[in-house]
Design a protein around this motif. Sequence first.
Motif, PDB file in Angstrom:
ATOM      1  N   PHE A 144       0.813  -1.207   0.000  1.00 10.78           N
ATOM      2  CA  PHE A 144       0.000   0.000   0.000  1.00 10.78           C
ATOM      3  C   PHE A 144       0.848   1.259   0.000  1.00 10.78           C
ATOM      4  O   PHE A 144       0.520   2.243  -0.637  1.00 10.78           O
ATOM      5  N   LEU A 147      -0.189   5.645   4.021  1.00 11.54           N
ATOM      6  CA  LEU A 147      -1.602   5.897   4.258  1.00 11.54           C
ATOM      7  C   LEU A 147      -1.873   7.398   4.228  1.00 11.54           C
ATOM      8  O   LEU A 147      -0.960   8.220   4.393  1.00 11.54           O
ATOM      9  N   ASN A 148      -3.135   7.757   4.038  1.00 11.62           N
ATOM     10  CA  ASN A 148      -3.531   9.158   4.065  1.00 11.62           C
ATOM     11  C   ASN A 148      -3.222   9.774   5.428  1.00 11.62           C
ATOM     12  O   ASN A 148      -3.375   9.124   6.461  1.00 11.62           O
ATOM     13  N   ASP A 153      -9.753   9.805   6.764  1.00 12.43           N
ATOM     14  CA  ASP A 153      -9.437   9.127   5.506  1.00 12.43           C
ATOM     15  C   ASP A 153      -8.567   7.896   5.761  1.00 12.43           C
ATOM     16  O   ASP A 153      -8.719   6.860   5.090  1.00 12.43           O
ATOM     17  N   GLN A 154      -7.660   8.007   6.736  1.00 14.93           N
ATOM     18  CA  GLN A 154      -6.809   6.871   7.064  1.00 14.93           C
ATOM     19  C   GLN A 154      -7.644   5.711   7.614  1.00 14.93           C
ATOM     20  O   GLN A 154      -7.425   4.547   7.246  1.00 14.93           O
ATOM     21  N   SER A 156     -10.747   5.081   6.937  1.00 15.37           N
ATOM     22  CA  SER A 156     -11.493   4.513   5.802  1.00 15.37           C
ATOM     23  C   SER A 156     -10.602   3.584   4.982  1.00 15.37           C
ATOM     24  O   SER A 156     -11.045   2.504   4.560  1.00 15.37           O
ATOM     25  N   GLU A 157      -9.352   4.003   4.746  1.00 15.80           N
ATOM     26  CA  GLU A 157      -8.423   3.160   3.996  1.00 15.80           C
ATOM     27  C   GLU A 157      -8.162   1.848   4.731  1.00 15.80           C
ATOM     28  O   GLU A 157      -8.144   0.768   4.122  1.00 15.80           O
ATOM     29  N   LEU A 158      -7.973   1.934   6.039  1.00 16.85           N
ATOM     30  CA  LEU A 158      -7.697   0.735   6.829  1.00 16.85           C
ATOM     31  C   LEU A 158      -8.902  -0.204   6.858  1.00 16.85           C
ATOM     32  O   LEU A 158      -8.743  -1.431   6.830  1.00 16.85           O
ATOM     33  N   GLU A 160     -11.062  -0.625   4.510  1.00 18.18           N
ATOM     34  CA  GLU A 160     -11.070  -1.328   3.223  1.00 18.18           C
ATOM     35  C   GLU A 160      -9.976  -2.389   3.181  1.00 18.18           C
ATOM     36  O   GLU A 160     -10.186  -3.510   2.716  1.00 18.18           O
ATOM     37  N   LEU A 161      -8.790  -2.048   3.707  1.00 16.34           N
ATOM     38  CA  LEU A 161      -7.675  -2.992   3.710  1.00 16.34           C
ATOM     39  C   LEU A 161      -7.934  -4.172   4.638  1.00 16.34           C
ATOM     40  O   LEU A 161      -7.335  -5.239   4.473  1.00 16.34           O
ATOM     41  N   THR A 180      -0.686   6.170  13.581  1.00 16.01           N
ATOM     42  CA  THR A 180      -1.080   5.181  12.575  1.00 16.01           C
ATOM     43  C   THR A 180      -1.317   3.820  13.217  1.00 16.01           C
ATOM     44  O   THR A 180      -2.300   3.128  12.906  1.00 16.01           O
TER      45      THR A 180
END
Length: 292
Positions: A144, A147-148, A153-154, A156-158, A160-161, A180
């Motif tokens: 990846f 991260l954002n 936003d971070q 949301s990314e996590l 999904e991951l 993080t």
Amino acid sequence: MQEQHSFTADQDKGILYLVPTPIGNLDDMTFRAIKTLKEVDLIAAENPSHTQQLLNHFEIDTKKISFREDNKDYRIDELVQTLNDGQNVAQVSDAGMPSISDPGQELVKACVDNNINVVPLPGANAGLTALIASGLVPQPFYFFGFLNRKNSDQISELEELNQHSETLIFYEAPHRLNKTLKNMQKVFGADRQAVLCRELTKKFEEFDRGSISELIEWTEANQVRGEFVVIVDGNKNATQENQEQDELAGLSIQEQVDLFIGKGMKTNAAIKEVAKLHKVKKQEIYNIYHEI
């Protein structure tokens, strides 16, 4: 479609060489990379002053120009013209492979669009270097990068991951590492196994292995310095969760809860499971199910 035969190039055009540089230890520079940097007409460097240290070490005096995120829009046109004029160009980032969390992709695309051959050289990569020593399953993996920085936003990314069963590879700066990891704990859980890989190939290279909660404690008990690669174990339940979501697709909330009850779950446990799959509070599903 387009075919590229890297070493039977149009003699009227130059070649763009993508040259990896060491991620720390200068001895990791390959013979081919040194030879290429000596022979090209121009080096496009992310940070010319930083690259000059590398060039000095290997006695390379090739002309260089800057090619970075904030000047790429006009620099790409210049480099494509240089290549069209028959000159060879090597692109380098500050460390590791061009285009991997570094400038490069847009230049490659422009060359492809202009039928200019793009030749990649193998070399150092922080993500793969960390992965093979992490102790976690090395393949399949999902790279990846960064991260954002924005917290929402971070998250949301996590989230999904978290649907991935593959081992995950991230890059992170020292001053953002603790935050993080805390977001990873919220999404992945405190017990998910991870590895912090610091200062790879350098004198103070270090691997810290443990659960995410243990690694958070480590960041709070130690001075966090150096660039980090964070390797995180994949979600071993992801496949099952995805199958359950497919099974529930098209069903109402009441029907979804009843489906789990039919599998032997008690009502409250079924409600909790549906809430988990929808990533909402249990009370929300409870109210819908009981029509409150």
